[in-house]
Design a protein around this motif. Structure first.
Motif: not given
Length: 262
Positions: A1-28
């Motif tokens: 793995m390359v990412l730190a735990e806090e980076q993984v958590l932040a990306l997970g939250r970003r993608l989860d929120e993108a689905e819930r808000a139906r708002r696309p985001v830039p690729k991780v």
């Protein structure tokens, strides 16, 4: 793995929120071009944990990139997987609301429903067939949470392999009653044939796809529980849909699954 735990958590939250808000985001991978597949699955597991913390149930898995022809250009040697959600299931013949999605696409698949746990590093086709209660015709509705850009496998895995909605047909078949590799299927939009395919497109046999998943999950101490639904991979390419479309996936000798897009 390359990412730190806090980076993984932040990306997970970003993608989860993108689905819930139906708002696309830039690729991780634009933020972290060096992230690897282990990072991607860690982000996916974070998304799953966030959903489960809100009471979402995970009834099974989906397997993607099961065509060896499609793997080569992407530089991968094995399929990829994601997880299904209870809210993602659409009743056969039911409605898929486009307002809940970003840019949906449809593909026809064969679904396996298990009657026994499947676990271990050396799962094979016979083991899968012994643990399968039945197979059913299915369709998966894919929906990437990313802004339009070329697909890359690491970003795709992090985004739970674009998993969104799925439909299971009502017919149930003993998987030993048909040659799964030779099983033919036709996808229609509004009575027009838009795709054809066969089970051999899915790792040579859809049961082999499920066997691969079991062995892969074992690498992270996971398994496929009894009663799971597993979408084993597309018989053909995923195609975009529009409001008013009615999609029907017909599997020879197995039955069909259908839905309407509103």
């Amino acid at each position: 793995m390359v990412l730190a735990e806090e980076q993984v958590l932040a990306l997970g939250r970003r993608l989860d929120e993108a689905e819930r808000a139906r708002r696309p985001v830039p690729k991780v991978t634009l933020d972290y071009p060096g992230m690897d597949m282990e990072d991607a699955y860690a982000v996916q597991r974070t998304i799953r944990a966030l959903k489960e913390s809100r009471g979402v149930l995970v009834p099974g898995y989906k397997i993607g990139l099961t065509s060896t022809v499609k793997m080569r250009p992407l530089g991968v040697t094995e399929p990829l997987y994601g997880f299904l959600t209870d809210y993602g299931r659409i009743a056969d013949g039911g409605e898929v609301r486009l307002g809940e999605l970003i840019g949906p696409r449809v593909e026809m698949e064969l679904a396996f429903v298990t009657c026994r746990d499947l676990r271990g590093p050396d799962c094979d086709v016979e083991t899968v067939l012994d643990a399968t209660a039945y197979v059913s015709p299915a369709m998966e509705i894919l929906d990437s949470r990313y802004e339009t850009s070329p697909f890359d496998v690491v970003a795709g895995v992090a985004d739970n392999m674009s998993t969104a909605r799925y439909v299971l047909g009502t017919s149930r078949l003993d998987p030993r009653a048909v040659d799964l590799a030779l099983l033919g299927a036709v996808l229609r939009f509004n009575d027009e044939v838009v795709a054809t395919g066969a089970g051999a497109a899915v790792l040579g046999n859809p049961a082999a796809s499920l066997a691969w998943l079991v062995s892969k999950l074992w690498e992270h101490d996971g398994y496929v529980p009894a009663g799971s639904v597993v979408l084993t991979g597309g018989f053909s390419d995923a195609l975009p849909v529009a409001a008013g479309d009615r999609a029907i996936a017909q599997f020879a000798g197995v039955g069909r699954a259908s839905c309407r897009f509103v």
